[in-house]
Enzyme design. Structure first.
Site, PDB file in Angstrom:
ATOM      1  N   ASP A 262      36.999  48.080  28.322  1.00 50.69           N
ATOM      2  CA  ASP A 262      36.541  46.501  28.189  1.00 50.69           C
ATOM      3  C   ASP A 262      37.230  46.086  26.742  1.00 50.69           C
ATOM      4  OD1 ASP A 262      34.736  44.308  29.712  1.00 50.69           O
ATOM      5  OD2 ASP A 262      34.891  43.855  27.748  1.00 50.69           O
ATOM      6  N   ASP A 308      37.802  43.560  37.394  1.00 49.65           N
ATOM      7  CA  ASP A 308      36.588  43.085  37.617  1.00 49.65           C
ATOM      8  C   ASP A 308      37.006  41.665  36.772  1.00 49.65           C
ATOM      9  OD1 ASP A 308      34.182  41.990  38.570  1.00 49.65           O
ATOM     10  OD2 ASP A 308      33.140  43.534  37.784  1.00 49.65           O
ATOM     11  N   CYS A 361      33.503  37.330  40.302  1.00 49.88           N
ATOM     12  CA  CYS A 361      32.047  36.649  41.228  1.00 49.88           C
ATOM     13  C   CYS A 361      32.366  35.230  41.058  1.00 49.88           C
ATOM     14  CB  CYS A 361      30.855  37.198  40.284  1.00 49.88           C
ATOM     15  SG  CYS A 361      30.963  37.070  38.611  1.00 49.88           S
TER      16      CYS A 361
END
Length: 431
Positions: A262, A308, A361
């Site tokens: 990340d 993601d 999301c």
């Protein structure tokens, strides 16, 4: 504290949010600091009422004819919790720490307030400026789809298959009213407490021993659709705290090699402890190091890269209703740029014949369908893996019904799947 006192406090919190432009969490914390006499149950009750008002803000304001903090809180009691005018009048009269008595207009709204003639954005409780965006995804169903997003989210856990099966985990959590999730074969749903909170599962032996992890069923399904297999080289490129990383490791049965990266090293911090608790042995965490390319040695080597992606989070509004009213149009463009950059970074890591899984999301097509279409234009070596086939291959045939219009991705929502909102699209690189 009683209902009326909770209402008075919730009005104070919403008023501070409006005047100081504070997030709900900050305003609630400030209220608690200034009112140290309030116990944890009272603070939880006040927070629950604040969030109910925020979840249903547009539809409450429509029925009340007013969007003031007082109207939103009283409307939440009336239209979300079913308290009538008589109940509220008695509660106010019975408490020394109550709002002012109900006005005739408020009593009338309690009795006669309806959503007759309300536009879809009011029925769905989302900002009006987002109406055209949701119309692209859901058409005439957008009000109903987003209304489901305004309900409270359940507490879901994922069974860690490296240490247990679902039967064992259910037995260990039976005292919490644990039950199977409707779709995920690894999911467990825990009953919420009366105030809308979940029980402290992080203190349960089953959690401390690594048998389960907190993870929404939709997030579990997204990781399953990516279908990481034992023996593969897999990269979780936007790993964050590692929820999907751990799910991928379970699917790999600790075989092969899993890399987590990340760009924000702070987000990765919890992953180390979580992986140890879960018994993950095939994981390497790659932390950013200034300008150094810490993924350079993996270029063209991954069987699967999972992105993601950072997004507006419109699919998580059940858990963070304050976010939908704080979202601004400029945020979408910022996220699109970040998503395009993440996809481009992922593309270089995928080996010929390998797969790229794109997950958000978000329910906004600008962050989902449009990003994949743009990516395929600039990276013609990638082709779409039909979403319906991906669902069936992952052993989740029920999800095949929720493919988007061009079949490039699956759209999960509270109304359709009982989960948070997610978009999942798979692509393959030419061999």
């Amino acid at each position: 504290m009683k209902t009326a006192a909770h209402a008075a406090a919730a009005i104070e919190v919403l008023a501070e949010m409006a005047s100081a432009r504070r997030p709900a969490s900050d305003a609630l914390k400030n209220w608690g600091t200034a009112h140290r006499f309030a116990g944890s149950r009272d603070r939880a009750g006040i927070a629950s009422l604040v969030y109910d008002a925020l979840r249903h803000r547009a539809s409450i304001a429509w029925r009340m004819g007013d969007d003031s903090p007082r109207a939103l809180v009283l409307g939440a009691l009336a239209f979300v919790r079913g308290k009538n005018a008589e109940y509220m009048a008695a509660a106010i009269a019975d408490s020394p720490h109550a709002p002012e008595p109900l006005t005739e207009a408020e009593q009338h709204a309690f009795i006669h307030g309806t959503l007759d003639g309300a536009p879809e954005w009011v029925r769905g409780d989302y900002p009006e400026w987002l109406d055209s965006h949701f119309a692209r995804v859901f058409g005439e169903e957008r009000g109903a789809e987003l209304s489901a997003m305004a309900e409270r989210a359940p507490l879901d856990l994922r069974v860690n298959v490296l240490k247990a099966d679902r039967e064992q985990a259910l037995k260990a959590l039976d005292h919490l009213g644990a039950s199977e999730t409707p779709i995920s074969p690894l999911g467990i749903r825990i009953n919420l407490l009366d105030d809308g909170r979940g029980p402290p599962v992080q203190s349960e032996p089953a959690f401390l021993k690594g048998l389960v992890e907190v993870q929404d069923e939709g997030s579990q399904l997204a990781a399953m659709i990516a279908a990481a297999a034992p023996g593969e080289q897999v990269i979780d490129l936007c790993a964050g705290a590692g929820g999907k990383t751990l799910a991928l490791s379970g699917g790999m049965n600790n075989r092969g090699q899993l890399f987590a990266y990340d760009r924000d090293i702070r987000r990765l911090a919890p992953l180390h402890e979580r992986a140890e608790r879960a018994g993950v042995r095939n994981l390497q965490v790659r932390s950013p190091r200034g300008q150094q390319d810490v993924m350079a040695d993996l270029v063209g080597k991954a069987d699967l890269v999972l992105v993601d992606a950072p997004c507006t989070g419109t699919g998580t509004w059940r858990r963070n209703p304050d976010a939908k009213w704080r979202l601004r149009p400029g945020s979408i463009e910022v996220r699109q740029n970040e998503q395009d950059a993440a996809l481009a970074d992922a593309a270089r890591l995928v080996k010929p014949g390998g797969r790229l899984a794109y997950i958000t999301c978000s329910l906004l097509p600008e962050e989902n369908d449009d990003r994949l279409a743009s990516f395929r234009t600039t990276h013609p070596e990638f082709t779409t893996l039909p979403a319906q086939e991906a669902a069936i291959t992952a052993g989740l045939p029920a999800l095949a019904a929720y493919a988007n219009a061009d079949g490039s991705g699956l759209v999960l929502t509270p109304k359709r799947t009982g989960t948070d909102g997610f978009f999942v699209g798979l692509m393959r690189k030419a061999g």
